[in-house]
Structures are given as C-alpha cells and as structure tokens.
Design an enzyme around this catalytic site. Structure first.
Site, PDB file in Angstrom:
ATOM      1  N   CYS A 120      42.415  -5.841  19.462  1.00  0.00           N
ATOM      2  CA  CYS A 120      43.053  -5.127  18.346  1.00  0.00           C
ATOM      3  C   CYS A 120      44.438  -4.676  18.798  1.00  0.00           C
ATOM      4  CB  CYS A 120      42.190  -3.914  17.986  1.00  0.00           C
ATOM      5  SG  CYS A 120      43.012  -2.698  16.945  1.00  0.00           S
ATOM      6  N   CYS A 180      48.154  -2.124  12.336  1.00  0.00           N
ATOM      7  CA  CYS A 180      47.974  -2.458  10.917  1.00  0.00           C
ATOM      8  C   CYS A 180      47.605  -1.247  10.066  1.00  0.00           C
ATOM      9  CB  CYS A 180      46.909  -3.524  10.762  1.00  0.00           C
ATOM     10  SG  CYS A 180      46.964  -4.773  12.048  1.00  0.00           S
ATOM     11  N   THR A 233      42.399   4.286  15.707  1.00  0.00           N
ATOM     12  CA  THR A 233      42.899   3.116  16.429  1.00  0.00           C
ATOM     13  C   THR A 233      44.381   3.274  16.774  1.00  0.00           C
ATOM     14  OG1 THR A 233      41.318   1.716  15.300  1.00  0.00           O
ATOM     15  CG2 THR A 233      43.227   0.617  16.213  1.00  0.00           C
ATOM     16  N   GLU A 250      40.998   3.949  21.015  1.00  0.00           N
ATOM     17  CA  GLU A 250      40.759   4.846  19.885  1.00  0.00           C
ATOM     18  C   GLU A 250      40.750   6.286  20.388  1.00  0.00           C
ATOM     19  OE1 GLU A 250      38.553   2.201  20.393  1.00  0.00           O
ATOM     20  OE2 GLU A 250      39.660   0.976  18.956  1.00  0.00           O
ATOM     21  N   HIS A 274      42.969  -2.715   4.312  1.00  0.00           N
ATOM     22  CA  HIS A 274      42.502  -2.845   5.699  1.00  0.00           C
ATOM     23  C   HIS A 274      41.343  -3.842   5.799  1.00  0.00           C
ATOM     24  CE1 HIS A 274      43.231  -1.767   9.714  1.00  0.00           C
ATOM     25  NE2 HIS A 274      42.066  -1.198   9.932  1.00  0.00           N
ATOM     26  N   TYR A 318      41.273  -7.519   8.285  1.00  0.00           N
ATOM     27  CA  TYR A 318      40.273  -8.062   9.210  1.00  0.00           C
ATOM     28  C   TYR A 318      40.075  -9.563   9.041  1.00  0.00           C
ATOM     29  CZ  TYR A 318      38.788  -3.574  11.131  1.00  0.00           C
ATOM     30  OH  TYR A 318      38.741  -2.396  11.799  1.00  0.00           O
ATOM     31  N   CYS A 343      43.173 -10.508  11.712  1.00  0.00           N
ATOM     32  CA  CYS A 343      43.139 -10.164  13.143  1.00  0.00           C
ATOM     33  C   CYS A 343      41.884 -10.671  13.838  1.00  0.00           C
ATOM     34  CB  CYS A 343      43.305  -8.663  13.340  1.00  0.00           C
ATOM     35  SG  CYS A 343      41.857  -7.668  12.927  1.00  0.00           S
ATOM     36  N   GLU A 388      34.050  -2.637  16.078  1.00  0.00           N
ATOM     37  CA  GLU A 388      35.101  -2.385  15.085  1.00  0.00           C
ATOM     38  C   GLU A 388      34.926  -3.299  13.870  1.00  0.00           C
ATOM     39  OE1 GLU A 388      39.186  -3.109  16.273  1.00  0.00           O
ATOM     40  OE2 GLU A 388      39.792  -1.248  15.313  1.00  0.00           O
TER      41      GLU A 388
HETATM   42 FE1  SF4 Z   1      43.220  -3.586  14.872  1.00  0.00          FE
HETATM   43 FE2  SF4 Z   1      42.637  -5.555  13.204  1.00  0.00          FE
HETATM   44 FE3  SF4 Z   1      42.746  -3.006  12.331  1.00  0.00          FE
HETATM   45 FE4  SF4 Z   1      44.966  -4.374  13.025  1.00  0.00          FE
HETATM   46  S1  SF4 Z   1      43.559  -4.823  11.318  1.00  0.00           S
HETATM   47  S2  SF4 Z   1      44.482  -2.249  13.551  1.00  0.00           S
HETATM   48  S3  SF4 Z   1      44.222  -5.558  14.760  1.00  0.00           S
HETATM   49  S4  SF4 Z   1      41.282  -3.909  13.787  1.00  0.00           S
HETATM   50 FE    FE Z   2      40.571  -1.144  12.366  1.00  0.00          FE
END
Ligand code: SF4
Ligand code: FE
Length: 488
Positions: free
Chosen positions: A100, A104, A191, A257, A292, A296, A299, A447
């Site tokens: 991660c 984001c 995060t 985190e 968000h 996912y 990422c 996560e």
């Molecule tokens: Fe982390 Fe993915 Fe959330 Fe971006 S979208 S902060 S890489 S978990």
């Molecule tokens: Fe996240």
C-alpha cells in the site's frame, strides 16, 4: 509543485514536529526509523516519475483550478477518463511497490468533500466549498500528502455516536468561536498517517439531528498541538531491524497504519468544511467509501501482479513451471486479479458528473469491486502458497546462510532447479511469505478485507443500490403478471 521528488518529500516530513509513538516509545524521527522507513519509501514512489509507459500521464493531471500540472493524488476528477486513469495509476504503483502506497485516502477524501461542500452550500448557505477550493489550491501547489481520516474508534458498536457512554468515541466538536473549532476523539487504522502532511477529518457515519457535534469535516496539520500518532504493529515487523533484509521479504517497501488521537485540537475556521450540517454527513461517507472502494480495483491488482510473478519464479526455481496443475493455478490467479481490475475500470467508466463538476464513480459497481477485493486476494495468496510449498515458512534465516559452518549445507540441500541458487530460492519464498503471512499481508490481505469498509458495509450498499423492485417488475412483465405486457 513545491515537493517535486522523493528526496524533497522525505525532507518535508523531517521538518514536521510530531508526537509519534512506536513499540512503547516516543520516536522523534520516524522518517529514518527502520520499522517505518519502508512505508515512506512506498509513499515516496508517488513522487517518482518512473520509466513506465504512460507513467507521466497517469501520475500527473492538469489542475482544474489553475491549469498547472499537479499530482493526480491532489486532482479533482474531471471526467470518466480521469477516473480510469486513477485506477491505472494505482495499479502501476502497486506493481512498483507490492504494498500500500498510502496516498489514495486523501485523494478520495478531497474528491468526496468537493461535491458535498458544493451541495451543502446550496442547502445551508455556507461557504465550505470556497474554503475547500482554497485549501485544495494550496495542497496542489505544495504537492502535499493528505491523510483521509474517516474511521472512528466507535466504542460500543451497538450504540449510535450520541448514545455512547463516553462521548469521545466519535470525533466531535467540543468548542467553537469566531476563529475556529476545537475537536476531540480518535481515528483508527489510519493508513499512511505519519507519512502525511495533513489530516482530513470526516465523519464515519450519517449523523442525526441530535448528533450535530459529530458532523464535522476539517483539515488538521499533522504537527498541530494535541495530535498524537500511535503506530500499529504488523506481523514480523521487527525483522526489519535484524540486519537480514532477505528475511523481510520486501525490505524496501511497506505500509503503515496509526491510531490518531485528537486531544482538544484547534482547527482554524478556514480549514473547517462541515460543522453541524448533519444532513450532509451521510453523503460524505457514501462518496468517500465509493471512491476508496474503486481504488482497491487498482492498487490491489498491481500488488496481485507482483505476487503472481513471484509464484511463477517459485515454480521455476522448483522445476515445476511446466506442470499442468501449476499453469492452471497461475491462470486462476490471473483470472481473479483481472476480474478485480475489470470492476475498478467498470465503476470508473460508468462514472457521472456531480453538480460541482467533480466526477463520481458508479456507486453500485464500486461496492461490487470492493466486495470482490475482500475475497479474491485471499484466494490468490492461497494459490501462491500452494505453488511455493511448505519451505515458505520453514526456510532458515539469511543469517544462517552467512554462517560458514552451515551455509554449505543450505546451499547444497536447498538449491533450486537448474541454475537457481538456494539463496535465490530463499529470497523468492520470503517475498511470498511477506505478502501472504508477513508484514505485507497487512496491506494485501487484511486491508483488502477491512480497508474502505468491511464486507458487510458493501453488502448493505449493494442491496440498497441494486434496484430490486425493478428487477421483480421485469420478471412480472415477462410472466404476463402486469398489464404492461404488449403483444408483438
Ligand atoms: Fe493503500 Fe490501496 Fe488504499 Fe491506496 S487505495 S491507500 S494503495 S489500500
Ligand atoms: Fe485503504
């Protein structure tokens, strides 16, 4: 963009005077702490132009406020194409880091607040949208990292914010005057919290009339008085300071985190974007969550690409690359990973503009995306472990490889197929271990389960957004149960 590259980013963090705790101790310099640094390296990749095709186009955008080039992480989406590029940028960075990269949440928070402040001003005659635009222009110019802080600690889950025995279980406004507000409470699982310059506080759920003090959105400088960061642990995290990088698996990159405590923190008026407009709070939650959940689909797919690659290397080093069942497992991993990507792209391509001009993803498809993310990475990880074999968790340490008394044994008995050395095999297996049971599993698996909301949160939205009655009507019509049926 004031912060132009990874080195300038790390320098900017060093300048912050923050209150940070890790493993029971206050740490003055989190940037150079061995347990924390991999997470900064991962975030710093968002400042790295890189050599991939399309990297520039994905990592940068043109500001709709100033027309200047900016990081996409500070951009307000202006089209469906922008939403698609966001997902592709996230896949690219997942492929670079296998973890991660933490930036984001701020992008998703700023986009959610952009449209909600606009709509709030229409209803309440407030000036939140103007304040947010001013704030955004500054964030874009400086190229800052913003932590989108939504998840409250919640206390007794069976009770609403206003019913808690301790009223601080949800972040709330405890004082206000003409200069600003004072907030108290804590945000959990944040995060990249200590890798951020700013914290964008948002409510965790839709608030009611009697919960106005909890309907608060504001931006807090990370080094404001009263802010404390308490870092969470990850599996095998102390391997990072044992002087055996191979044992870490992914020694250069990681995630991080923290629990952020706001102990009566003053927030100036210009940084307040909601204060008491409880009827708007649910929209912030829904939009942030949808953005968000879209994220996912980018990422985790990039991280999945790397894990699939590592599984292929493990198979090769063990001489089973051509076995039919191994090819079948790799095919299944690819299928699952690309299904997640398809969801990320679909909810983006089906996005639509809000009244503010900011583009919103398709909420139903974004929730379907994240629901799949709560499952498929676990199956991909299971298949990677299947291919890797039990040595994944029984491999001796890099320190044993360095001990001349026993290293000849290890090199002889753990040697890989063909030219593959034992050390090379150990490196690949440690990497898969990192991503499936070690530090990296915090980002790739847990996560995936709980980040951007736990599975049940998506199921509620999916049920609500599905248009169930309309589907029933479709069936009734075809069955001839309504008078709308027409003969051809
Ligand atoms: Fe982390 Fe993915 Fe959330 Fe971006 S979208 S902060 S890489 S978990
Ligand atoms: Fe996240």
């Amino acid at each position: 963009m004031r912060i132009a590259d990874p080195a300038a980013y790390l320098q900017s963090l060093r300048r912050l005077r923050r209150r940070v705790f890790l493993l029971g101790e206050r740490i003055d310099d989190p940037v150079d702490h061995p347990l924390v640094r991999p997470s900064e390296n991962a975030l710093a990749q968002t400042y790295e132009r890189g050599g991939e095709t399309e990297a520039e186009e994905l990592l940068f955008a043109s500001s709709h406020l100033t027309g200047k080039p900016i990081s996409r992480f500070t951009h307000i989406h202006q089209s469906a194409e922008d939403l698609v590029r966001k997902v592709d940028m996230q896949r690219l960075l997942g492929r670079r880091t296998a973890t991660c990269f933490q930036r984001c949440v701020g992008m998703d928070g700023l986009n959610a607040l952009y449209s909600v402040t606009y709509e709030c001003d229409q209803v309440h005659g407030t000036e939140y949208h103007r304040r947010l635009r001013d704030y955004l222009a500054w964030v874009q110019e400086e190229n800052l990292v913003v932590d989108g802080a939504m998840t409250d600690v919640k206390g007794d889950r069976g009770k609403r914010p206003g019913e808690q025995e301790d009223p601080d279980m949800f972040v709330r406004v405890v004082d206000r005057d003409s200069r600003g507000i004072v907030i108290r409470g804590a945000k959990a699982h944040q995060t990249g919290a200590i890798n951020s310059h700013e914290i964008l506080v948002m409510p965790t759920t839709a608030m009611r009339e009697d919960e106005k003090e909890y309907a608060v959105c504001c931006a807090v400088a990370a080094d404001s008085p009263g802010v404390t960061f308490i870092l969470g642990r990850q599996p095998s995290d102390t391997r990072k300071r044992e002087g055996a990088p191979l044992d870490v698996g992914n020694p250069y990159f990681g995630s991080q985190e923290a629990l952020i405590v706001f102990d009566d923190v003053f927030v100036p008026r210009e940084r307040v974007f909601m204060c008491g407009e409880h009827d708007q709070s649910g929209r912030v939650v829904e939009r942030f969550a949808a953005y968000h959940r879209q994220s996912y689909g980018g990422c985790k797919v990039g991280v999945g690409d790397v894990l699939i690659g590592a599984a292929l290397l493990a198979a090769r080093l063990q001489g089973v690359e051509r076995a039919g069942h191994v090819r079948d497992k790799l095919t299944e991993m690819i299928h699952l990973n690309e299904t997640l990507y398809s969801c990320g792209i679909a909810c983006s391509a089906r996005g639509a503009p809000t009244d503010s001009g900011c583009w919103m993803v398709d909420v139903l498809l974004a929730n379907v995306c994240k629901q799949n993310v709560t499952r498929f990475p676990f199956e991909i990880a299971r298949l990677a472990q299947d291919i890797a074999g039990g040595l994944l968790v029984t491999m001796p340490s890099e320190l044993d490889f360095r001990n001349p008394e026993i290293s000849p044994y290890l090199e002889k008995y753990l040697k890989g197929a063909g030219d593959g050395s034992a050390l090379e095999r150990a490196g690949v297996l440690r990497f898969i271990e990192n991503m499936t049971v070690g530090c990296g599993a915090a980002a790739y698996l847990t996560e995936s389960m709980h980040g951007a909301g736990s599975p049940q949160a998506q199921r509620i939205v999916i049920f609500r957004q599905a248009g169930l009655e309309e589907k029933a009507e479709l069936a009734r019509r075809i069955m001839g149960m309504t008078d709308r049926r027409k003969d051809p």
